[in-house]
Motif scaffolding. Structure first.
Motif, mmCIF file in Angstrom:
data_model
loop_
_atom_site.group_PDB
_atom_site.id
_atom_site.type_symbol
_atom_site.label_atom_id
_atom_site.label_comp_id
_atom_site.label_asym_id
_atom_site.label_seq_id
_atom_site.Cartn_x
_atom_site.Cartn_y
_atom_site.Cartn_z
ATOM 1 N N PHE A 58 -11.567 -21.753 4.671
ATOM 2 C CA PHE A 58 -11.672 -22.292 6.020
ATOM 3 C C PHE A 58 -10.372 -22.040 6.759
ATOM 4 N N THR A 59 -10.468 -21.626 8.012
ATOM 5 C CA THR A 59 -9.301 -21.429 8.864
ATOM 6 C C THR A 59 -9.496 -22.229 10.145
ATOM 7 N N GLY A 60 -8.649 -23.199 10.364
ATOM 8 C CA GLY A 60 -8.755 -24.026 11.559
ATOM 9 C C GLY A 60 -8.119 -25.382 11.351
ATOM 10 N N ARG A 61 -8.495 -26.368 12.162
ATOM 11 C CA ARG A 61 -7.929 -27.707 12.052
ATOM 12 C C ARG A 61 -8.673 -28.530 10.998
ATOM 13 N N ALA A 62 -7.911 -29.271 10.202
ATOM 14 C CA ALA A 62 -8.471 -30.184 9.215
ATOM 15 C C ALA A 62 -7.797 -31.544 9.381
ATOM 16 N N PHE A 63 -8.375 -32.554 8.766
ATOM 17 C CA PHE A 63 -7.725 -33.857 8.735
ATOM 18 C C PHE A 63 -7.698 -34.383 7.315
ATOM 19 N N PHE A 99 -13.846 -29.931 17.160
ATOM 20 C CA PHE A 99 -12.377 -29.928 17.187
ATOM 21 C C PHE A 99 -11.818 -29.768 15.777
ATOM 22 N N TYR A 100 -12.348 -30.568 14.864
ATOM 23 C CA TYR A 100 -11.999 -30.433 13.449
ATOM 24 C C TYR A 100 -13.161 -29.787 12.705
ATOM 25 N N GLY A 101 -12.832 -29.107 11.608
ATOM 26 C CA GLY A 101 -13.870 -28.457 10.823
ATOM 27 C C GLY A 101 -13.831 -28.751 9.343
ATOM 28 N N ALA A 102 -12.740 -29.365 8.862
ATOM 29 C CA ALA A 102 -12.602 -29.654 7.434
ATOM 30 C C ALA A 102 -11.950 -31.005 7.243
ATOM 31 N N ALA A 103 -12.275 -31.640 6.124
ATOM 32 C CA ALA A 103 -11.735 -32.965 5.814
ATOM 33 C C ALA A 103 -11.289 -32.999 4.363
ATOM 34 N N ALA A 104 -10.093 -33.528 4.133
ATOM 35 C CA ALA A 104 -9.613 -33.733 2.767
ATOM 36 C C ALA A 104 -10.153 -35.043 2.226
ATOM 37 N N VAL A 118 -5.433 -40.419 12.301
ATOM 38 C CA VAL A 118 -5.570 -39.366 11.309
ATOM 39 C C VAL A 118 -4.251 -38.663 11.054
ATOM 40 N N ASP A 119 -4.202 -37.920 9.970
ATOM 41 C CA ASP A 119 -3.150 -36.940 9.738
ATOM 42 C C ASP A 119 -3.751 -35.560 9.993
ATOM 43 N N ARG A 120 -3.051 -34.736 10.748
ATOM 44 C CA ARG A 120 -3.571 -33.423 11.133
ATOM 45 C C ARG A 120 -3.045 -32.313 10.229
ATOM 46 N N ASP A 121 -3.898 -31.324 9.996
ATOM 47 C CA ASP A 121 -3.534 -30.179 9.170
ATOM 48 C C ASP A 121 -3.981 -28.879 9.820
ATOM 49 N N ALA A 122 -3.123 -27.867 9.744
ATOM 50 C CA ALA A 122 -3.516 -26.495 10.048
ATOM 51 C C ALA A 122 -3.950 -25.878 8.727
ATOM 52 N N TRP A 123 -5.172 -25.344 8.676
ATOM 53 C CA TRP A 123 -5.723 -24.916 7.389
ATOM 54 C C TRP A 123 -6.052 -23.427 7.395
ATOM 55 N N ASP A 124 -5.621 -22.735 6.355
ATOM 56 C CA ASP A 124 -5.997 -21.342 6.109
ATOM 57 C C ASP A 124 -5.982 -21.134 4.602
ATOM 58 N N ALA A 125 -6.924 -21.751 3.929
ATOM 59 C CA ALA A 125 -6.902 -21.834 2.472
ATOM 60 C C ALA A 125 -8.292 -22.184 1.945
ATOM 61 N N PRO A 126 -8.467 -22.198 0.626
ATOM 62 C CA PRO A 126 -9.780 -22.498 0.048
ATOM 63 C C PRO A 126 -10.246 -23.924 0.311
ATOM 64 N N ALA A 174 -23.962 -30.546 4.855
ATOM 65 C CA ALA A 174 -25.108 -30.099 5.647
ATOM 66 C C ALA A 174 -24.818 -30.169 7.143
ATOM 67 N N LEU A 175 -23.948 -31.103 7.539
ATOM 68 C CA LEU A 175 -23.541 -31.183 8.946
ATOM 69 C C LEU A 175 -22.657 -30.014 9.356
ATOM 70 N N GLY A 176 -22.033 -29.384 8.357
ATOM 71 C CA GLY A 176 -21.142 -28.268 8.639
ATOM 72 C C GLY A 176 -19.694 -28.505 8.271
ATOM 73 N N TRP A 177 -19.381 -29.697 7.791
ATOM 74 C CA TRP A 177 -18.013 -29.978 7.376
ATOM 75 C C TRP A 177 -17.642 -29.173 6.132
ATOM 76 N N LYS A 178 -16.393 -28.730 6.060
ATOM 77 C CA LYS A 178 -15.806 -28.158 4.857
ATOM 78 C C LYS A 178 -14.935 -29.244 4.221
ATOM 79 N N LEU A 179 -14.943 -29.332 2.909
ATOM 80 C CA LEU A 179 -14.253 -30.409 2.208
ATOM 81 C C LEU A 179 -13.102 -29.873 1.363
ATOM 82 N N ILE A 180 -12.035 -30.653 1.319
ATOM 83 C CA ILE A 180 -10.802 -30.279 0.630
ATOM 84 C C ILE A 180 -10.540 -31.317 -0.457
#
Length: 275
Positions: free
Chosen positions: A45-50, A68-73, A262-270, A98-104
């Motif tokens: 995933f590449t984009g904003r995460a929280f 706005f966000y696409g992934a959650a830890a 929230v805590d914000r993250d720039a994500w470019d990783a698995p 199923a909603l489209g979230w990517k999980l960390i």
């Protein structure tokens, strides 16, 4: 974080995630013990995460899925995990995916003996290897039980400590290597969360990279949404979709009519492979 993650329940934190691309098969990086195994394609995933201490409810995740966000830890386990996780179940993982979230997946394992603050599980020279192996196996079991599949990463959370204390730092690296070998044995990718001044620096600058994490999530609270312009180490390190950056903490935000901190993250990783 301004305090250890295992103590985050004492902070007023709640949460946030960024639309971007999902790329399969990139960014394996220098994970030295992966070579002999055929690995599932990586989901990147590449984009904003929280990230936040407790996984939000399904209704909150639905409201926040605005693009706005696409992934959650999510904190999948570890004896030093600070918050209960009533929402974090296999059903929740399936539904938010199923909603489209990517999980960390994030695991708060043993912490250094030279670290300030109390931790239920501490690393010592005599226990580092055995603790790392046991925690790595537990991390895989916890992630698997949530529906996260082989090829997924698990990010080991290591809070700030005195890396100039050689005995302590050596024990931490022994623990991390054992943790990572346990992940690789089950075909899970290795990741690591730490601070640029201490725990992340210890991994990034280690002379011997054997069995150290292939993906680095660095905490540097400069409020800059990037994984490149403020990267503090060599440009050739952790390339190929292997970096994440926690760049802001305690950010109070409203999306979909729901407000969280929230805590914000720039994500470019698995991210986790689910479904």
């Amino acid at each position: 974080m301004s305090e250890h993650r295992q103590s985050r329940k004492r902070r007023y934190i709640t949460w946030g995630v960024a639309g971007a691309a999902v790329v399969a098969g990139a960014g394996i990086a220098a994970q030295t013990s992966m070579a002999a195994t055929t690995w599932p394609a990586q989901k990147t995933f590449t984009g904003r995460a929280f990230d936040t201490c407790a996984a939000p409810s399904l209704s909150a995740m639905t409201a926040w899925h605005t693009g706005f966000y696409g992934a959650a830890a999510v904190y999948v386990g570890g004896k030093n995990r600070g918050c209960n996780q009533p929402n974090l179940t296999a059903s929740w993982v399936k539904s938010v995916s199923a909603l489209g979230w990517k999980l960390i997946p994030l695991y708060v394992g043993a912490q250094p003996s030279c670290q300030t603050g109390s931790s239920p599980e501490k690393i010592t020279a005599s226990t580092a290897a055995s603790l790392g192996a046991a925690d790595g196996a537990d991390a895989v079991a916890k992630a698997t039980a949530l529906g996260m599949k082989a090829g997924s990463p698990v990010y080991l959370d290591m809070e700030s400590y005195d890396i100039t204390n050689k005995a302590c730092n050596d024990a931490v690296l022994t623990y991390v290597r054992a943790f990572d070998k346990a992940l690789h044995a089950k075909t899970f990718r290795t990741g690591y969360y730490g601070f640029t001044s201490s725990s992340a620096k210890a991994v990034a600058t280690a002379a011997d990279k054997t069995d150290l994490p292939g993906n680095l999530w660095y905490a540097l609270w400069d409020k800059t949404n990037t994984t490149t312009s403020d990267w503090p180490w060599g440009a050739t390190q952790f390339t190929g979709h292997s970096r994440a950056h926690q760049y802001m903490v305690n950010s109070k935000e409203t999306h979909g009519g729901v407000t969280f901190t929230v805590d914000r993250d720039a994500w470019d990783a698995p991210v986790a492979i689910t479904g």
